[in-house]
Every structure is written in C-alpha cells, then in structure tokens.
Design a protein around this motif. Sequence first.
Motif, PDB file in Angstrom:
ATOM      1  N   SER A 147       0.857  -1.182   0.000  1.00  0.00           N
ATOM      2  CA  SER A 147       0.000   0.000   0.000  1.00  0.00           C
ATOM      3  C   SER A 147       0.898   1.239   0.000  1.00  0.00           C
ATOM      4  O   SER A 147       2.084   1.149   0.319  1.00  0.00           O
ATOM      5  CB  SER A 147      -0.891  -0.007   1.240  1.00  0.00           C
ATOM      6  OG  SER A 147      -0.060   0.065   2.397  1.00  0.00           O
ATOM      7  N   LYS A 148       0.310   2.367  -0.366  1.00  0.00           N
ATOM      8  CA  LYS A 148       1.101   3.614  -0.417  1.00  0.00           C
ATOM      9  C   LYS A 148       1.760   3.886   0.932  1.00  0.00           C
ATOM     10  O   LYS A 148       2.931   4.233   1.025  1.00  0.00           O
ATOM     11  CB  LYS A 148       0.201   4.792  -0.787  1.00  0.00           C
ATOM     12  CG  LYS A 148      -0.233   4.792  -2.239  1.00  0.00           C
ATOM     13  CD  LYS A 148      -0.855   6.143  -2.613  1.00  0.00           C
ATOM     14  CE  LYS A 148      -1.561   6.061  -3.951  1.00  0.00           C
ATOM     15  NZ  LYS A 148      -2.924   5.443  -3.835  1.00  0.00           N
ATOM     16  N   GLU A 149       0.967   3.697   1.980  1.00  0.00           N
ATOM     17  CA  GLU A 149       1.482   4.043   3.304  1.00  0.00           C
ATOM     18  C   GLU A 149       2.636   3.134   3.748  1.00  0.00           C
ATOM     19  O   GLU A 149       3.517   3.567   4.478  1.00  0.00           O
ATOM     20  CB  GLU A 149       0.327   3.955   4.327  1.00  0.00           C
ATOM     21  CG  GLU A 149       0.742   4.417   5.706  1.00  0.00           C
ATOM     22  CD  GLU A 149      -0.391   4.301   6.739  1.00  0.00           C
ATOM     23  OE1 GLU A 149      -1.555   4.076   6.347  1.00  0.00           O
ATOM     24  OE2 GLU A 149      -0.075   4.452   7.932  1.00  0.00           O
ATOM     25  N   PHE A 150       2.615   1.877   3.320  1.00  0.00           N
ATOM     26  CA  PHE A 150       3.587   0.921   3.866  1.00  0.00           C
ATOM     27  C   PHE A 150       4.664   0.474   2.872  1.00  0.00           C
ATOM     28  O   PHE A 150       5.506  -0.344   3.215  1.00  0.00           O
ATOM     29  CB  PHE A 150       2.848  -0.281   4.459  1.00  0.00           C
ATOM     30  CG  PHE A 150       2.092   0.086   5.709  1.00  0.00           C
ATOM     31  CD1 PHE A 150       2.752   0.166   6.929  1.00  0.00           C
ATOM     32  CD2 PHE A 150       0.746   0.428   5.655  1.00  0.00           C
ATOM     33  CE1 PHE A 150       2.077   0.551   8.085  1.00  0.00           C
ATOM     34  CE2 PHE A 150       0.058   0.809   6.805  1.00  0.00           C
ATOM     35  CZ  PHE A 150       0.723   0.873   8.022  1.00  0.00           C
ATOM     36  N   LYS A 151       4.649   1.048   1.680  1.00  0.00           N
ATOM     37  CA  LYS A 151       5.671   0.672   0.689  1.00  0.00           C
ATOM     38  C   LYS A 151       7.065   1.003   1.221  1.00  0.00           C
ATOM     39  O   LYS A 151       7.346   2.147   1.593  1.00  0.00           O
ATOM     40  CB  LYS A 151       5.424   1.408  -0.617  1.00  0.00           C
ATOM     41  CG  LYS A 151       6.362   0.973  -1.716  1.00  0.00           C
ATOM     42  CD  LYS A 151       5.944   1.569  -3.057  1.00  0.00           C
ATOM     43  CE  LYS A 151       6.788   0.954  -4.173  1.00  0.00           C
ATOM     44  NZ  LYS A 151       6.281   1.322  -5.476  1.00  0.00           N
ATOM     45  N   GLY A 152       7.901   0.000   1.278  1.00  0.00           N
ATOM     46  CA  GLY A 152       9.279   0.224   1.733  1.00  0.00           C
ATOM     47  C   GLY A 152       9.416   0.430   3.235  1.00  0.00           C
ATOM     48  O   GLY A 152      10.478   0.778   3.731  1.00  0.00           O
ATOM     49  N   LYS A 153       8.337   0.190   3.981  1.00  0.00           N
ATOM     50  CA  LYS A 153       8.374   0.435   5.431  1.00  0.00           C
ATOM     51  C   LYS A 153       9.061  -0.693   6.202  1.00  0.00           C
ATOM     52  O   LYS A 153       9.414  -0.531   7.364  1.00  0.00           O
ATOM     53  CB  LYS A 153       6.953   0.657   5.980  1.00  0.00           C
ATOM     54  CG  LYS A 153       6.383   2.030   5.625  1.00  0.00           C
ATOM     55  CD  LYS A 153       7.083   3.154   6.366  1.00  0.00           C
ATOM     56  CE  LYS A 153       6.971   4.515   5.707  1.00  0.00           C
ATOM     57  NZ  LYS A 153       5.619   5.036   5.630  1.00  0.00           N
TER      58      LYS A 153
END
Length: 530
Positions: A295-301
């Motif tokens: 998701s946008k919020e968790f990309k690469g998190k």
Amino acid sequence: MRIAQAIIAGLTGLALLLPALSMAGPTPLSRKVQTRENMEGSIPRPDQEKAAQAKLDALYQKTGKRPNIIWLVVDDMGFGDVGGPWGGGAHIGAATPNIDQFAREGLALTSTYSQPTCTPTRSAILTGRLPVRTGLTRPILAGDKLKMNPWAGETSIAKILSDAGYYTVLSGKWHVGELEGMRPFDVGFDEYYGYYAAQKEITQSLDERKYPDLVLDPEKLAAYKSMHASSALEYGKKGGQEQIIEPTTSVEQFAEADIKLADWSINKIKTLAKSGKPFFLSHDFMKVHADNFPSKEFKGKSASKYPYKDAVVEVDALIGRIHQAVKEAGIEDNTFIFITSDNGPQMDSWPDTGFTPFRGGKASAWEGGVRVPGIAYWKGMIQPHESAELFDLMDLFNTSIHIAGADARIPTDRFIDGIDQSSFLLADNGNSRRENVYIWVEQDLMAMRMREYKIHFQVTVPEQQWMDIDMSTKQKVGLAPWLFNLYIDPREQTPVGHRGNAWLASMAAEAKAHAATFKKYPPKDVGLGQ
Ligand code: CA
C-alpha cells in the motif's frame, strides 16, 4: 465414496475392538475423557475450569454484559514471521511491535495448529468441525462446481452467537463459498464487508507482469472472468442482498484493501461499543497471502523492502490500530482478542512468502504447514505468559462460545472436533485440555500430534525446494509410521520409531480411534474431492 472407503479401510482390527464410547482415552498414554460420543474428548482440569468460570462470572456480574469477541486472522503468515517467542520480527527484516506487545501482555501460544490451507481452517474455526467432516477439505477455487451448499447442515459460530444475543460481523476475507446460501450474511453474520477470494485470485487478472499469458490475451481473460469469483469489495447484511462497494480495477487499488478493511472494522468497533449488545468481530486480513502489493502508506516500510515484508509490517500496524480502537472505545476489559494465521507460509510463491523454522509449508502436514502463531489477549482476564501446550484453532469455536455463555447452543447431532479451552486461557498457569491434534490434508489423515510426539501415516514430499503445493506428492510410509519427538527434533528430520519410543503403537491406536468416529458420522463430499 472414496473418502469414506479410505477411512474405513484404514481401520484395523485394533480400532474395531475399541468400545464406541469409552470414558477414558483409547490408550494408557491418553489423559482425555470423552463426555459425549460425538465430541472430541478433553483432559479434565477441574480446578482450572472452576477458576476460569469464577473469573467469567465475576466479570459478568460487574459489566452485566457478555464479553465482546474479536478474532484477528492473518492469511498465510508464517510461524517465524512474528517476533516474541516465535523468533521472527526485526532480524528477518519486518518488525512486528504491535503483535509482540499482544504476546507480552497476553498468552503467547507456541503450539497452535491450523489446517494446512485457507478454506479448511476458516470453515473449521467457524464450525468447530474438521474439514473432512464438512467437506471443505481444500480452498474453493475459480471454476469449482460444488455439488451442494457446504453450509447446508452446518452451524456457524456467527449463527450461535447471534442466537445468544450477539451482533456478529465479518470484515475481510471469507473464502468459504460465495453463492447465495453460502455467504457470511447467509450463515449467521449480521454484516459482512470484504472479499470472497484470496489476494492472488483477485489480482491475477490485473497483474500483467506476473500473468501476461492471461492478462494480455483478451479471449483467455474473458473466459477467466466468466468463471471467476467476484473480485469486488462487497457488503452484505443479514436477510439482505449483497452490494458491490467497489470493483477491483488495479493492483495499486487493491493494495489498499487491508487499510480499507481495518478502517471499516475500527468504525464498527466504535459504533458497536456504544450499543447495548456484545459483539463478535472476525477481522480477516487479505495480506499476507501471495500476491502481495504494498500500500502507499507501507511501501518500503519494512527493513527488507520486499512486498511480503512490507505486508507483515502493514498487518502489524493495522492490528495496533484495531487494538487502539478497542481501548478508546473503553471496552478492552470486556473484550477477548485472539490473533493467529490460517496456515503456514506458502513456500511456492517465494520470495513473496513467510518464514517458518519448521519443515514444509502451507498444504503440507509437516509442522511448517500447520503450526502457526497464536495469541490470546484479554486485559485483566488472561495473565501474561507463554505456553507450548496444544491449541487447535478449532478450539476457538468452543472457547468463544463458552465465553459467551452459549454452550447449550452447540449442535449435538453431529461430531464436534473443537474443545473448550477457556480454562487453559483464563486460569492462571492453565493447562491445555487437548490431547490429540489430527492433521488431515484433504481426505487423508496424514499425522497426529500428542504431547511432544508426532506420528505420520503419510508424508508430504516436495519434489523441489519451496514447491509444497504445486509439485509435491503424498507418500505412504513404509513398515512403520514415522514418529518424531518434537522436543528434540522440531524439524521432523529423524524418526525415533519403535527403537526410541514406547508409544508408537499407542499413537497409532489413538489415530485409529479418531478414524473410527467417521463410521457413525461419515465425512461429507461437497464436490471438492480430488
Ligand atoms: Ca491461508
């Protein structure tokens, strides 16, 4: 019928000599007592049962309301993905601080067993019955033609809790039938907001990078869509029609699904907390089943940056948000929360897959297929600790119903495989009441766990690394079943057999006694046979 014949053929003279109903377990190794012919026997823990009941009664006296029940079910998350006693987390590139906190403040269960795949586990926890009894022995896939409604003659926990005065909600993945009569709001849930199929089934027709032969071929794509389950986000209410909330149009859009589902559940918790009724919420994540899209919020998190690991971080964060909503609604003291995964990691989709320290993966009878994280959390009611004693996810059915004070509503005309484990969870230093975990793969009884021992009658053998589903075979064992001691050999590598173990014959007799239950209560065939 193949299933019934196979099971009956598996019975030897030994099983036939066993009395149909014995008050004690079938062998001297067994501590269980069977109180009803058509219910799995359990180990009596009278003092703990009394202590747990006293806690439940005291809370009911105080609140005047039955407890809320929340199940948080992650899809295909591996035993070793989660931090805490399961050994995952930050050091494998995806920290899980919220789940870890639940584990620290609740009961961390390190011997929790699921079924080997999605539909079987979901149907088992909803009905308290093994998939071979309900006929839901494998995932329902696009193009499957069911012979009958698998829910005909089955009673879901949602129906039981509804009848007992609960408001019942399912948010997220269903995967237990999507035709009329099989949908969540047809089988007892007051409300449903979610997707019928697994992530990959939903995104396959949109993902041209992974499936160009399908997505870029208009004829095949049209054929696929004609046989395929709905891929939309849907809403349904008991007694009503389903509505499409939003069709799924791209993988980027679908990547946001779990955030939408969590937002919906959080709003629902807020509303239901203010109502006069107790509620049951089954929140079933779409992630981390392949194929995962960040998701946008968790990309690469996640530290690893891989989509699977970002998905673990997302699910963990959403579990934290749902927990926060429970706290803010002021209902934490009166809410039982259980966190788990519906089966082991799907190794076939590596590296879009979870981690297990055990042998095998999803769809196998090895520990890697069926041993999953389990956390029982209830502030003020469950003492923080860890336990390696046995918990079968089917026990959630009986345990949740007991907590709701609705034992009398459990059907008595069919075999129930779940066990009420409320004393294990609620009594201080409680012990499991489960003696045997039976591990079926589709129509085959593959293995059984009892204490620290596990016996295999057949084994799942992948022909290539990480190919537990698509390139594996079931093989019969040779002269003797393969018996492992999981304390000294958790990876099931070296059978101890009769040389190193006194219990080989007892274990086999225990499994035969289980198989004998199918004589009076035959398995159902709903059309998912091989
Ligand atoms: Ca699954």
